[in-house]
Design a protein around this motif. Structure first.
Motif, PDB file in Angstrom:
ATOM      1  N   ASP A  37       0.766  -1.158   0.039  1.00  0.00           N
ATOM      2  CA  ASP A  37      -0.179   0.076  -0.171  1.00  0.00           C
ATOM      3  C   ASP A  37       0.988   1.268  -0.153  1.00  0.00           C
ATOM      4  O   ASP A  37       1.711   1.680   1.016  1.00  0.00           O
ATOM      5  CB  ASP A  37      -0.893   0.022   1.245  1.00  0.00           C
ATOM      6  N   PRO A  38       0.940   2.034  -0.996  1.00  0.00           N
ATOM      7  CA  PRO A  38       1.802   3.159  -1.203  1.00  0.00           C
ATOM      8  C   PRO A  38       1.716   4.268  -0.033  1.00  0.00           C
ATOM      9  O   PRO A  38       2.456   4.920   0.298  1.00  0.00           O
ATOM     10  CB  PRO A  38       1.427   3.618  -2.456  1.00  0.00           C
ATOM     11  N   ILE A  39       0.412   4.233   0.408  1.00  0.00           N
ATOM     12  CA  ILE A  39      -0.100   5.552   1.266  1.00  0.00           C
ATOM     13  C   ILE A  39       0.599   5.056   2.635  1.00  0.00           C
ATOM     14  O   ILE A  39       1.131   5.910   3.461  1.00  0.00           O
ATOM     15  CB  ILE A  39      -1.455   5.564   1.454  1.00  0.00           C
ATOM     16  N   ARG A  40       0.423   3.711   3.205  1.00  0.00           N
ATOM     17  CA  ARG A  40       0.958   3.213   4.366  1.00  0.00           C
ATOM     18  C   ARG A  40       2.592   3.384   3.984  1.00  0.00           C
ATOM     19  O   ARG A  40       2.997   3.685   5.262  1.00  0.00           O
ATOM     20  CB  ARG A  40       0.585   1.647   4.551  1.00  0.00           C
ATOM     21  N   LEU A  68       0.966  10.272  -3.334  1.00  0.00           N
ATOM     22  CA  LEU A  68       1.726  11.004  -2.576  1.00  0.00           C
ATOM     23  C   LEU A  68       0.780  12.018  -2.025  1.00  0.00           C
ATOM     24  O   LEU A  68       0.622  12.387  -0.869  1.00  0.00           O
ATOM     25  CB  LEU A  68       2.984  11.497  -3.418  1.00  0.00           C
ATOM     26  N   GLY A  69       0.026  12.716  -2.862  1.00  0.00           N
ATOM     27  CA  GLY A  69      -1.035  13.898  -2.770  1.00  0.00           C
ATOM     28  C   GLY A  69      -2.068  13.163  -1.660  1.00  0.00           C
ATOM     29  O   GLY A  69      -2.211  13.791  -0.567  1.00  0.00           O
ATOM     30  N   LYS A  70      -2.685  11.855  -1.648  1.00  0.00           N
ATOM     31  CA  LYS A  70      -3.488  11.382  -0.793  1.00  0.00           C
ATOM     32  C   LYS A  70      -2.703  10.938   0.393  1.00  0.00           C
ATOM     33  O   LYS A  70      -3.292  11.186   1.452  1.00  0.00           O
ATOM     34  CB  LYS A  70      -3.802  10.053  -1.517  1.00  0.00           C
ATOM     35  N   ALA A  71      -1.590  10.627   0.513  1.00  0.00           N
ATOM     36  CA  ALA A  71      -0.686  10.440   1.706  1.00  0.00           C
ATOM     37  C   ALA A  71      -0.496  11.292   2.334  1.00  0.00           C
ATOM     38  O   ALA A  71      -0.408  11.550   3.829  1.00  0.00           O
ATOM     39  CB  ALA A  71       0.518   9.404   1.395  1.00  0.00           C
ATOM     40  N   LEU A  72      -0.273  12.608   1.864  1.00  0.00           N
ATOM     41  CA  LEU A  72       0.423  13.578   2.555  1.00  0.00           C
ATOM     42  C   LEU A  72      -0.924  14.564   3.099  1.00  0.00           C
ATOM     43  O   LEU A  72      -0.750  15.704   3.851  1.00  0.00           O
ATOM     44  CB  LEU A  72       0.945  14.603   1.685  1.00  0.00           C
ATOM     45  N   VAL A  73      -2.269  14.201   2.993  1.00  0.00           N
ATOM     46  CA  VAL A  73      -3.430  15.059   3.478  1.00  0.00           C
ATOM     47  C   VAL A  73      -3.108  14.977   5.107  1.00  0.00           C
ATOM     48  O   VAL A  73      -3.132  13.840   5.711  1.00  0.00           O
ATOM     49  CB  VAL A  73      -4.723  14.177   3.010  1.00  0.00           C
TER      50      VAL A  73
END
Length: 311
Positions: A37-40, A68-73
């Motif tokens: 999972d890239p966000i994890r 990356l945009g989703k992960a940095l929210v």
């Protein structure tokens, strides 16, 4: 995680950054599948002190930047983000008239109102001339508060020298590792002008991890290497192992050699999973002796410089 100054942006960055080309990559012609999972993975990196992330519009056909945009929210204020201009999924375009539109699109994708730095993505040397119109647009974007810094991602000394001596930029991303030391000749002059220096391809596309040998074959982006080039790289790898000896592993030497250069702000190995994340963090904390540093510089001068490797 130790931090270093990031040029004139007013930011400090973790000495180990996160190369996000592989993030969300499902294109086997690039780096193969990322089975995590890239966000994890981004969150795990932040939790362990990494605050610098590098991406580009064409990485993973756009998936890198989207993830990356989703992960940095909710985490944007704690990190430094670098992206690029010139290559996108549709092809290459360095027209200065499209720069603002590209940055606006990137702001939306990254879910942010500013980008810490934007770099020309491997431009020809002519684009490193300060007379080029793209630098006026970059300065306008800084004045508008949409970016904090700008520069170029480059592969050789001559291009970096031209960028540093003729443009108003303040960030450079050189190709630099044990097997590619040419660009290091420009580090001092860049640092004297207060540039942030982000080192790319620190592990020589995996060769400096010790995972490959003379029988290795590739069906991803590394398929560019011929059988002869693979055999040449393996011979050099064996020479490096003799030089490094028992002081550290090859992977550790690769990262610590770069971080031993005081001008470097951060180094950005690609990270595909949490095991690579852990390995890179551990390697970045090793300190190389000055004696080994000199031996590795001598190795480049005698074994590589006269017959440089292809990227």
């Amino acid at each position: 995680m130790k931090q270093r100054k990031y040029g004139k942006t007013g930011k400090r960055v973790s000495q180990l950054g996160f190369g996000a080309w592989q993030l969300g990559n499902t294109n086997k012609n690039e780096w193969g599948d990322v089975n995590q999972d890239p966000i994890r993975l981004v969150h795990a990196a932040i939790d362990q002190g990494i605050n610098f992330f590098d991406t580009a519009p064409n990485y993973g056909q756009g998936a890198s930047m989207e993830y990356l945009g989703k992960a940095l929210v909710g985490k944007r204020a704690a990190v430094v983000v670098n992206t690029k201009f010139g290559h996108n999924p549709e092809g290459e375009n360095f027209d200065h008239k499209t720069l603002k539109k590209t940055v606006e699109k990137t702001l939306t994708t990254l879910k942010t109102d500013y980008i810490d730095s934007v770099l020309l993505h491997s431009p020809v040397i002519e684009l490193c001339d300060g007379e080029h119109s793209v630098y006026k647009v970059f300065e306008e974007l800084v004045q508008e508060g949409k970016i904090l810094g700008f520069g170029a991602s480059l592969d050789d000394y001559q291009s970096i020298h031209k960028l540093v001596t003729t443009t108003p930029s303040n960030i450079v991303m050189p190709l630099y590792n044990i097997n590619f030391q040419d660009s290091g000749d420009a580090f001092k002059e860049a640092a004297e002008k207060d540039y942030g220096i982000v080192v790319k391809v620190p592990l020589d596309s995996g060769w400096l991890t010790g995972k490959f040998n003379d029988k290795s074959r590739f069906n991803d982006i590394r398929s560019r290497w011929s059988k002869q080039e693979i055999e040449q790289r393996f011979v050099l790898q064996q020479e490096l192992l003799k030089i490094i000896g028992t002081e550290m592993r090859l992977h550790e030497a690769a990262l610590s050699f770069i971080l031993a250069q005081p001008e470097v702000s951060t180094v950005i190995p690609g990270i595909k999973n949490e095991q690579q994340l852990a390995d890179n963090i551990a390697a970045s904390q090793k300190v190389m002796s000055s004696e080994l540093q000199q031996k590795l510089k001598a190795y480049y001068e005698t074994e590589v410089k006269s017959a440089p490797l292809g990227w």
